[in-house]
Design a protein around this motif. Structure first.
Motif, short mmCIF file in Angstrom:
data_model
loop_
_atom_site.label_atom_id
_atom_site.label_comp_id
_atom_site.label_asym_id
_atom_site.label_seq_id
_atom_site.Cartn_x
_atom_site.Cartn_y
_atom_site.Cartn_z
N SER A 1 -9.26 6.02 -10.63
CA SER A 1 -8.51 7.12 -10.01
C SER A 1 -7.03 6.83 -10.19
O SER A 1 -6.32 6.51 -9.24
CB SER A 1 -8.87 7.25 -8.53
OG SER A 1 -8.21 8.36 -7.95
N GLY B 1 -2.44 5.11 -7.34
CA GLY B 1 -3.76 5.16 -7.95
C GLY B 1 -4.23 3.78 -8.37
O GLY B 1 -3.43 2.88 -8.63
N LEU B 2 -5.56 3.63 -8.45
CA LEU B 2 -6.15 2.35 -8.85
C LEU B 2 -7.33 2.57 -9.77
O LEU B 2 -8.04 3.59 -9.68
CB LEU B 2 -6.65 1.56 -7.63
CG LEU B 2 -5.63 0.90 -6.70
CD1 LEU B 2 -6.36 0.17 -5.58
CD2 LEU B 2 -4.71 -0.06 -7.46
N GLU B 3 -7.56 1.60 -10.63
CA GLU B 3 -8.82 1.45 -11.36
C GLU B 3 -9.43 0.15 -10.89
O GLU B 3 -8.75 -0.89 -10.86
CB GLU B 3 -8.57 1.40 -12.86
CG GLU B 3 -9.84 1.18 -13.68
CD GLU B 3 -9.52 1.03 -15.16
OE1 GLU B 3 -9.67 2.01 -15.89
OE2 GLU B 3 -9.11 -0.08 -15.56
N ASP C 1 -9.55 8.37 1.07
CA ASP C 1 -8.59 7.71 0.18
C ASP C 1 -9.18 6.36 -0.20
O ASP C 1 -8.88 5.33 0.40
CB ASP C 1 -7.25 7.56 0.90
CG ASP C 1 -6.14 7.11 -0.04
OD1 ASP C 1 -6.43 6.85 -1.22
OD2 ASP C 1 -4.99 7.02 0.40
N ARG D 1 0.82 -1.22 0.00
CA ARG D 1 0.00 0.00 0.00
C ARG D 1 0.85 1.26 0.00
O ARG D 1 0.42 2.30 -0.48
CB ARG D 1 -0.99 -0.01 1.16
CG ARG D 1 -0.43 0.20 2.52
CD ARG D 1 -1.55 0.41 3.56
NE ARG D 1 -2.35 -0.79 3.79
CZ ARG D 1 -3.60 -0.92 3.37
NH1 ARG D 1 -4.18 0.04 2.66
NH2 ARG D 1 -4.27 -2.04 3.63
N ILE E 1 -9.46 -5.17 -8.97
CA ILE E 1 -8.44 -4.22 -9.43
C ILE E 1 -8.09 -4.54 -10.88
O ILE E 1 -7.80 -5.70 -11.22
CB ILE E 1 -7.19 -4.31 -8.54
CG1 ILE E 1 -7.54 -3.87 -7.11
CG2 ILE E 1 -6.05 -3.46 -9.11
CD1 ILE E 1 -6.49 -4.24 -6.09
N LYS F 1 -8.85 4.24 -2.58
CA LYS F 1 -8.05 3.09 -3.04
C LYS F 1 -7.67 2.17 -1.88
O LYS F 1 -7.48 0.95 -2.07
CB LYS F 1 -6.80 3.55 -3.77
CG LYS F 1 -5.76 4.26 -2.93
CD LYS F 1 -4.53 4.61 -3.76
CE LYS F 1 -3.47 5.34 -2.91
NZ LYS F 1 -3.93 6.69 -2.51
N GLN F 2 -7.55 2.74 -0.68
CA GLN F 2 -7.15 1.92 0.46
C GLN F 2 -8.20 0.86 0.82
O GLN F 2 -7.88 -0.15 1.44
CB GLN F 2 -6.89 2.82 1.68
CG GLN F 2 -5.77 3.83 1.49
CD GLN F 2 -4.41 3.20 1.26
OE1 GLN F 2 -4.20 2.03 1.56
NE2 GLN F 2 -3.48 3.98 0.73
N ALA G 1 -3.23 -0.12 -12.06
CA ALA G 1 -2.62 0.53 -10.89
C ALA G 1 -1.51 1.48 -11.33
O ALA G 1 -0.80 1.22 -12.30
CB ALA G 1 -2.06 -0.51 -9.93
#
Length: 461
Positions: free
Chosen positions: A178, A165-167, A190, A160, A205, A192-193, A208
């Motif tokens: 994002s 950023g993640l999609e 946040d 982490r 996911i 993505k966390q 990234a």
């Protein structure tokens, strides 16, 4: 005749990307279980996030459970199936989409192999610091979904810490994207966390953005022997102080583990004699190979004079370092010595590790069906692994061993999982590490984000 579910998949993502029948049986749920055919209604192989979204919209409409497969290297049953699920394999979504050397980021698809990300970063003089033994098969989506740790957590943190950023595709097919390259972004939650470490239970996911760092210009390693655990702790403090931020690895190996690994691994030799109770493999990363080597040598000489350590050997060339780290990275070979193996990954305050291990070993020695045990781990961040070999794989014996390993943890303020997650194997013991209020909140999040309970059902909660 195809079922409406399978036909819907074929229409959306193509006939060639939907596997059924015997093609499913050619697959498995884990790389260590290759003799066990996969059980599933279908295996679908999307090529982009839009197809993942289409798949989830179909599954949502059919109330169809889903399990996501990546590199299949997890150790807690997160990718296990019962036969009623659809498996989404991310293997075709394996692209490295962008390398931004100025922002020091790399944007990748979820199916990208961890080692390939390492190589892409290294080609630009950069480094992605998350690494572990299964880097050649682990996919980054699974690495993020389990918040994997590894050999460099002490210096660089868990996964982490390296995700910017993640999609993600939600249970109903909604795509939340994002893919930011920002180190600092304090604009609300946040989000993505939520997905990092959720083991695929809250979303899938698909892409990234990963944070890279400048690759160290030097790497030096040493094996060190100890006659007492208290000296290991004192040596860690001594080296942290003396190296001023350059200590990047500190792996503790118990005697039986060291002896076994240096015996079964061909070509690695035995860096130190095998009669010390404890061994540490340490790594120093810096900016000048010769100067850092000299600093390490001087610190080890001082540690010997102060009797903090019993013996030490420094790797003199790159080949020596590879041999040293092969001993630690190929601990999976210990499984070859076990008829039936159980794996554990626990976290404890550093000061309590030895006391805990001695207590567990004392109890394991009372169980006749336990044939051997191997202890090792990332001592500098309080993470210890155990591999326990047994004469049989009965559920009764498995539960008994679990009870021994986990029962001591609450008294020490420990965790049943330092980096492997919960999956199904540790689910009955989650309450040892989390309060009922915490578990209730997790349940609420799950119900809110996946009201039908179709994402990796039965895992964690």
């Amino acid at each position: 005749m195809e079922t409406p579910l399978i036909e819907a998949f074929r229409q959306k993502i193509g006939h060639e990307n939907v596997l059924t029948g015997n093609k499913i049986k050619e697959r498995t749920h884990h790389i260590w279980e290759m003799d066990q055919p996969l059980k599933a209604r279908a295996v679908v192989l999307p090529v982009n996030a839009r197809q993942v979204s289409d798949i989830m919209k179909i599954c949502h409409s059919f109330n169809q459970p889903v399990v996501v497969h990546g590199g299949l290297t997890n150790l807690v049953g997160s990718t296990e199936t019962q036969g009623r699920e659809v498996v989404i394999s991310m293997e075709k979504m394996n692209g490295i989409l962008e390398m931004d050397t100025q922002s020091r980021t790399i944007t990748v698809e979820a199916g990208s192999i961890l080692q390939n990300i390492h190589l892409a970063a290294e080609a630009e003089g950069l480094m992605f610091p998350v690494t572990f033994g299964a880097k050649g098969s682990a996919q980054i989506g699974g690495v993020i979904a389990t918040n994997a740790g590894g050999l460099k957590v002490f210096k660089y943190g868990m996964t982490r810490n390296s995700v910017l950023g993640l999609e993600v595709v939600l249970a109903d097919g909604t795509i939340v994207s994002s893919l930011k390259k920002l180190i600092k972004d304090n604009s609300g939650y946040d989000l993505k966390q939520l997905f990092i470490g959720s083991e695929g239970t809250l979303g899938i996911i698909t892409k990234a953005v990963l944070r890279l760092i400048a690759a160290p210009k030097s790497r030096n390693s040493a094996f060190v022997g100890f006659d007492a655990y208290e000296k290991v702790v004192g040596f860690l403090v001594f080296m942290e102080t003396g190296l001023a931020g350059k200590l990047s690895g500190f792996e503790l190996i118990w005697n039986d583990t060291y002896h076994a690994l240096t015996t079964i691994l061909e070509g690695v030799g035995r860096p130190l004699r095998d009669d010390f109770p404890y061994y540490v493999l340490l790594e120093v990363s810096g900016g000048h190979q010769q100067k850092d080597h000299l600093i390490l040598q001087e610190l080890l000489e001082e540690a010997l004079e102060k009797e903090l350590i019993a013996d030490a050997v420094i790797a003199q060339k790159a080949a020596d370092q590879e041999r040293f780290w092969q001993i630690r990275e190929q601990v999976d070979r210990l499984v070859d010595l076990c008829q039936h193996d159980q794996h554990f990954d626990i976290s404890l305050p550093i000061s309590k590790i030895d006391e805990y291990v001695k207590g567990v070993i004392e109890e394991l020695n009372k169980v006749g069906e336990v044939e051997q045990y191997f202890v090792f781990g990332h001592m500098a961040d309080g993470n210890i692994h155990l591999i326990i070999g047994k004469s049989n794989a009965s559920q009764e014996l498995t539960n008994r061993v679990n009870d021994i390993v986990y029962a001591f943890l609450p008294a020490y303020g420990g965790s049943v999982s330092a980096e492997h997650g919960i999956g199904v194997h540790k689910k009955p013991y989650l309450h040892y590490s989390r309060s009922q209020e915490e578990i209730d909140l997790m349940q609420s999040l799950k119900k809110m984000m996946d009201p039908l309970g179709i994402l990796n059902p039965g895992k964690i909660l």
